[in-house]
Design a protein around this motif. Structure first.
Motif, PDB file in Angstrom:
ATOM      1  N   TYR A 102      -7.023  39.985 -32.989  1.00  0.00           N
ATOM      2  CA  TYR A 102      -6.007  40.684 -32.359  1.00  0.00           C
ATOM      3  C   TYR A 102      -5.417  41.954 -33.013  1.00  0.00           C
ATOM      4  O   TYR A 102      -4.741  42.873 -32.257  1.00  0.00           O
ATOM      5  CB  TYR A 102      -4.621  39.634 -32.179  1.00  0.00           C
ATOM      6  CG  TYR A 102      -4.956  38.487 -31.465  1.00  0.00           C
ATOM      7  CD1 TYR A 102      -5.208  38.459 -29.872  1.00  0.00           C
ATOM      8  CD2 TYR A 102      -5.066  37.443 -31.902  1.00  0.00           C
ATOM      9  CE1 TYR A 102      -5.624  37.359 -29.218  1.00  0.00           C
ATOM     10  CE2 TYR A 102      -5.619  36.087 -31.380  1.00  0.00           C
ATOM     11  CZ  TYR A 102      -5.720  36.208 -29.992  1.00  0.00           C
ATOM     12  OH  TYR A 102      -6.332  34.944 -29.332  1.00  0.00           O
ATOM     13  N   TYR A 103      -5.319  41.925 -34.266  1.00  0.00           N
ATOM     14  CA  TYR A 103      -4.614  42.947 -34.993  1.00  0.00           C
ATOM     15  C   TYR A 103      -5.519  43.809 -35.870  1.00  0.00           C
ATOM     16  O   TYR A 103      -5.094  45.026 -36.392  1.00  0.00           O
ATOM     17  CB  TYR A 103      -3.598  42.288 -36.033  1.00  0.00           C
ATOM     18  CG  TYR A 103      -2.578  41.631 -35.009  1.00  0.00           C
ATOM     19  CD1 TYR A 103      -1.614  42.398 -34.432  1.00  0.00           C
ATOM     20  CD2 TYR A 103      -2.485  40.148 -35.127  1.00  0.00           C
ATOM     21  CE1 TYR A 103      -0.612  41.522 -33.604  1.00  0.00           C
ATOM     22  CE2 TYR A 103      -1.436  39.633 -34.638  1.00  0.00           C
ATOM     23  CZ  TYR A 103      -0.340  40.245 -33.682  1.00  0.00           C
ATOM     24  OH  TYR A 103       0.511  39.596 -33.073  1.00  0.00           O
ATOM     25  N   ASN A 104      -6.853  43.278 -36.355  1.00  0.00           N
ATOM     26  CA  ASN A 104      -7.343  44.196 -37.294  1.00  0.00           C
ATOM     27  C   ASN A 104      -8.873  43.789 -37.211  1.00  0.00           C
ATOM     28  O   ASN A 104      -9.361  43.173 -38.194  1.00  0.00           O
ATOM     29  CB  ASN A 104      -6.909  43.720 -38.750  1.00  0.00           C
ATOM     30  CG  ASN A 104      -7.805  44.390 -39.977  1.00  0.00           C
ATOM     31  OD1 ASN A 104      -8.166  45.462 -39.754  1.00  0.00           O
ATOM     32  ND2 ASN A 104      -7.670  43.799 -40.973  1.00  0.00           N
ATOM     33  N   ALA A 105      -9.339  44.361 -36.202  1.00  0.00           N
ATOM     34  CA  ALA A 105     -10.890  43.962 -35.992  1.00  0.00           C
ATOM     35  C   ALA A 105     -11.826  45.088 -36.201  1.00  0.00           C
ATOM     36  O   ALA A 105     -12.926  45.047 -36.016  1.00  0.00           O
ATOM     37  CB  ALA A 105     -10.736  43.991 -34.170  1.00  0.00           C
ATOM     38  N   ASP A 106     -11.287  46.314 -37.077  1.00  0.00           N
ATOM     39  CA  ASP A 106     -12.132  47.361 -37.319  1.00  0.00           C
ATOM     40  C   ASP A 106     -13.248  46.879 -38.016  1.00  0.00           C
ATOM     41  O   ASP A 106     -13.110  46.028 -39.212  1.00  0.00           O
ATOM     42  CB  ASP A 106     -11.466  48.357 -38.050  1.00  0.00           C
ATOM     43  CG  ASP A 106     -10.466  49.254 -37.220  1.00  0.00           C
ATOM     44  OD1 ASP A 106     -10.709  49.047 -35.946  1.00  0.00           O
ATOM     45  OD2 ASP A 106      -9.868  50.093 -37.941  1.00  0.00           O
ATOM     46  N   GLY A 107     -14.366  47.059 -37.644  1.00  0.00           N
ATOM     47  CA  GLY A 107     -15.822  47.043 -38.499  1.00  0.00           C
ATOM     48  C   GLY A 107     -16.186  45.690 -38.280  1.00  0.00           C
ATOM     49  O   GLY A 107     -17.093  44.875 -39.158  1.00  0.00           O
ATOM     50  N   VAL A 108     -15.457  44.695 -37.573  1.00  0.00           N
ATOM     51  CA  VAL A 108     -16.150  43.367 -37.166  1.00  0.00           C
ATOM     52  C   VAL A 108     -16.412  43.075 -35.731  1.00  0.00           C
ATOM     53  O   VAL A 108     -15.858  43.480 -34.916  1.00  0.00           O
ATOM     54  CB  VAL A 108     -14.610  42.327 -37.428  1.00  0.00           C
ATOM     55  CG1 VAL A 108     -15.210  40.867 -37.219  1.00  0.00           C
ATOM     56  CG2 VAL A 108     -14.181  42.316 -38.784  1.00  0.00           C
ATOM     57  N   ASP A 109     -17.454  42.487 -35.385  1.00  0.00           N
ATOM     58  CA  ASP A 109     -18.081  41.892 -34.220  1.00  0.00           C
ATOM     59  C   ASP A 109     -17.596  40.581 -33.847  1.00  0.00           C
ATOM     60  O   ASP A 109     -17.876  39.697 -34.573  1.00  0.00           O
ATOM     61  CB  ASP A 109     -19.687  42.116 -34.082  1.00  0.00           C
ATOM     62  CG  ASP A 109     -19.878  43.461 -34.122  1.00  0.00           C
ATOM     63  OD1 ASP A 109     -19.321  44.371 -33.550  1.00  0.00           O
ATOM     64  OD2 ASP A 109     -21.113  43.755 -34.400  1.00  0.00           O
ATOM     65  N   PHE A 110     -16.698  40.587 -32.689  1.00  0.00           N
ATOM     66  CA  PHE A 110     -16.052  39.010 -32.598  1.00  0.00           C
ATOM     67  C   PHE A 110     -16.948  38.596 -31.032  1.00  0.00           C
ATOM     68  O   PHE A 110     -17.298  39.702 -30.460  1.00  0.00           O
ATOM     69  CB  PHE A 110     -14.741  39.438 -32.450  1.00  0.00           C
ATOM     70  CG  PHE A 110     -13.615  39.176 -33.250  1.00  0.00           C
ATOM     71  CD1 PHE A 110     -13.608  37.862 -34.076  1.00  0.00           C
ATOM     72  CD2 PHE A 110     -13.089  40.606 -33.919  1.00  0.00           C
ATOM     73  CE1 PHE A 110     -12.615  38.220 -35.371  1.00  0.00           C
ATOM     74  CE2 PHE A 110     -12.559  40.655 -35.027  1.00  0.00           C
ATOM     75  CZ  PHE A 110     -12.086  39.119 -35.623  1.00  0.00           C
ATOM     76  N   ALA A 111     -16.977  37.500 -31.038  1.00  0.00           N
ATOM     77  CA  ALA A 111     -17.496  36.924 -29.804  1.00  0.00           C
ATOM     78  C   ALA A 111     -17.141  35.535 -29.674  1.00  0.00           C
ATOM     79  O   ALA A 111     -17.037  34.498 -30.390  1.00  0.00           O
ATOM     80  CB  ALA A 111     -18.916  36.830 -29.874  1.00  0.00           C
ATOM     81  N   TRP A 112     -16.560  35.088 -28.288  1.00  0.00           N
ATOM     82  CA  TRP A 112     -16.294  33.971 -27.976  1.00  0.00           C
ATOM     83  C   TRP A 112     -17.632  33.049 -27.377  1.00  0.00           C
ATOM     84  O   TRP A 112     -18.140  33.835 -26.342  1.00  0.00           O
ATOM     85  CB  TRP A 112     -15.043  33.812 -26.928  1.00  0.00           C
ATOM     86  CG  TRP A 112     -13.914  34.416 -27.359  1.00  0.00           C
ATOM     87  CD1 TRP A 112     -13.369  35.659 -27.107  1.00  0.00           C
ATOM     88  CD2 TRP A 112     -12.956  33.577 -27.913  1.00  0.00           C
ATOM     89  NE1 TRP A 112     -12.033  35.705 -27.526  1.00  0.00           N
ATOM     90  CE2 TRP A 112     -11.654  34.284 -28.180  1.00  0.00           C
ATOM     91  CE3 TRP A 112     -12.792  32.387 -28.634  1.00  0.00           C
ATOM     92  CZ2 TRP A 112     -10.766  34.088 -28.914  1.00  0.00           C
ATOM     93  CZ3 TRP A 112     -11.831  31.813 -29.356  1.00  0.00           C
ATOM     94  CH2 TRP A 112     -10.483  32.852 -29.548  1.00  0.00           C
ATOM     95  N   THR A 113     -17.800  32.208 -28.079  1.00  0.00           N
ATOM     96  CA  THR A 113     -19.083  31.364 -27.532  1.00  0.00           C
ATOM     97  C   THR A 113     -18.592  29.980 -26.919  1.00  0.00           C
ATOM     98  O   THR A 113     -18.003  29.215 -27.469  1.00  0.00           O
ATOM     99  CB  THR A 113     -19.766  30.968 -28.875  1.00  0.00           C
ATOM    100  OG1 THR A 113     -20.218  31.991 -29.531  1.00  0.00           O
ATOM    101  CG2 THR A 113     -21.210  30.701 -28.524  1.00  0.00           C
ATOM    102  N   ASN A 114     -19.169  30.018 -25.583  1.00  0.00           N
ATOM    103  CA  ASN A 114     -18.903  28.658 -24.752  1.00  0.00           C
ATOM    104  C   ASN A 114     -19.703  27.710 -25.326  1.00  0.00           C
ATOM    105  O   ASN A 114     -20.781  27.730 -25.699  1.00  0.00           O
ATOM    106  CB  ASN A 114     -19.098  28.947 -23.347  1.00  0.00           C
ATOM    107  CG  ASN A 114     -17.974  29.882 -22.835  1.00  0.00           C
ATOM    108  OD1 ASN A 114     -16.945  29.921 -23.152  1.00  0.00           O
ATOM    109  ND2 ASN A 114     -18.621  30.970 -22.043  1.00  0.00           N
ATOM    110  N   ASP A 115     -18.730  26.485 -25.258  1.00  0.00           N
ATOM    111  CA  ASP A 115     -19.675  25.149 -25.565  1.00  0.00           C
ATOM    112  C   ASP A 115     -20.476  24.765 -24.372  1.00  0.00           C
ATOM    113  O   ASP A 115     -20.325  24.783 -23.207  1.00  0.00           O
ATOM    114  CB  ASP A 115     -18.491  23.987 -25.689  1.00  0.00           C
ATOM    115  CG  ASP A 115     -19.134  22.624 -25.809  1.00  0.00           C
ATOM    116  OD1 ASP A 115     -20.080  22.378 -26.344  1.00  0.00           O
ATOM    117  OD2 ASP A 115     -18.454  21.739 -25.135  1.00  0.00           O
TER     118      ASP A 115
END
Ligand code: AMP
Length: 233
Positions: free
Chosen positions: A141-154
C-alpha cells in the motif's frame, strides 16, 4: 550512564525500523522479543514449535518464556550500557518483571517512546508488509517501488488470495511474515495491544517517562522526533 528505552506502539507503527536507527545513533542494541522468538524457528524442540504456533495466531507467548528470553539477552556484553526494547514489555506482569530486574542492577527505564498511529493505517502497514533477505522492507500500500506484487487466487476457492512479491531488479521473492499474512492474526494483535499493552502507558506516565511521537509521518521525520526526545533526557 545506562540508557533503557522502551518503544511502544501498535504493530506497524515502525518500532523495528526506528529501533535500528536509535541503535546506530546511540550505540545501544535493539532487543526485539518478536525477533528473538522468530529466531527460534531454526530450532525443532517443543518450546520452539509452541512459540511459532502462538506467533502465527497473533496471541502472546507466556510471560515466563518471554521474561527468560529477555533476561538472557540483557545479560549479554553488548547490552551492558542499556538497550532499546521493541515489543517488550507487553503487559503489566512483564513491566513489573523488567522494572525489578533493572532495579537489581541499579538501572531503570529511562524513557518510553509511544509511537502513535491510527489502527486502519496500522492494519495496512502490517497486511501489506514484505521484506527482502537483508531486512529491507516494502509495502503493497505504501512503498511498492521496485517490487512486483500479485494476488494469487487459491485454485480450490477455499482460501483467500495470497500476496506474492518479488524484487524487479533480480526477481528474488520477498517474504511476508505468517502473522502479517493472516488478517485474523493482525486483528488479534491489535486487540491485544488495545486490551493489554496500552494500559502500560498510564503505568509509565505516572513516572513522567512517556513521550508521544506521531508515527504517521515519513521515516526521517519520525526519527528526528525520536532523536530529539532522547537527546532531551
Ligand atoms: P512482534 O514482532 O513484536 O510483532 O511480535 C510477534 C509475535 O511474537 C507476537 O504476536 C507474539 O506472539 C510474540 N511476542 C513478541 N513479543 C512478545 C512479548 N513481549 N510477550 C509475549 N509475546 C510476544
Amino acid at each position: 550512564m545506562s540508557l533503557y528505552v522502551i518503544l511502544m506502539g501498535v504493530q506497524g507503527a515502525g518500532k523495528g525500523l526506528q529501533a535500528k536507527l536509535i541503535e546506530e545513533h546511540f550505540g545501544i542494541p535493539q532487543v526485539s522479543t518478536g525477533d528473538l522468538f522468530r529466531a527460534m524457528r531454526a530450532r525443532s524442540d517443543d518450546l520452539a514449535r509452541k512459540v511459532q504456533d502462538i506467533m502465527a495466531s497473533g496471541k502472546l507467548v507466556d510471560d515466563e518464556t518471554t521474561n527468560a528470553i529477555v533476561v538472557d539477552r540483557l545479560t549479554q556484553a553488548d547490552a551492558r550500557n542499556g538497550v532499546i526494547l521493541d515489543g517488550y514489555p507487553r503487559n503489566q506482569a512483564q513491566a513489573a518483571f523488567l522494572e525489578s530486574h533493572l532495579a537489581e542492577k541499579g538501572a531503570r527505564v529511562n524513557a518510553v517512546l509511544l509511537l502513535e498511529l491510527d489502527l486502519y493505517t496500522a492494519f495496512k502497514r502490517a497486511f501489506g508488509r514484505v521484506t527482502d533477505a537483508d531486512g529491507g522492507s516494502y509495502n503493497y500500500y505504501y512503498n511498492a517501488d521496485g517490487v512486483d506484487f500479485a494476488w494469487t487466487n487459491d485454485d480450490s476457492d477455499c482460501f483467500p488470495p495470497r500476496l506474492e512479491a518479488s524484487l524487479r531488479a533480480d526477481g528474488s521473492m520477498l517474504r511476508r511474515r505468517p502473522d502479517d499474512a493472516s488478517a485474523d492474526a493482525i486483528i488479534q494483535r491489535i486487540d491485544t495491544y488495545l486490551d493489554t499493552t496500552r494500559a502500560l502507558i498510564s503505568h509509565f506516565e505516572s513516572g513522567g517517562r512517556v513521550q508521544k511521537i506521531n508515527a504517521d509521518q515519513r521515516i526521517e521525520a519520525v526519527w528526528t522526533d525520536i532523536r530529539q526526545a532522547l537527546e532531551s533526557l
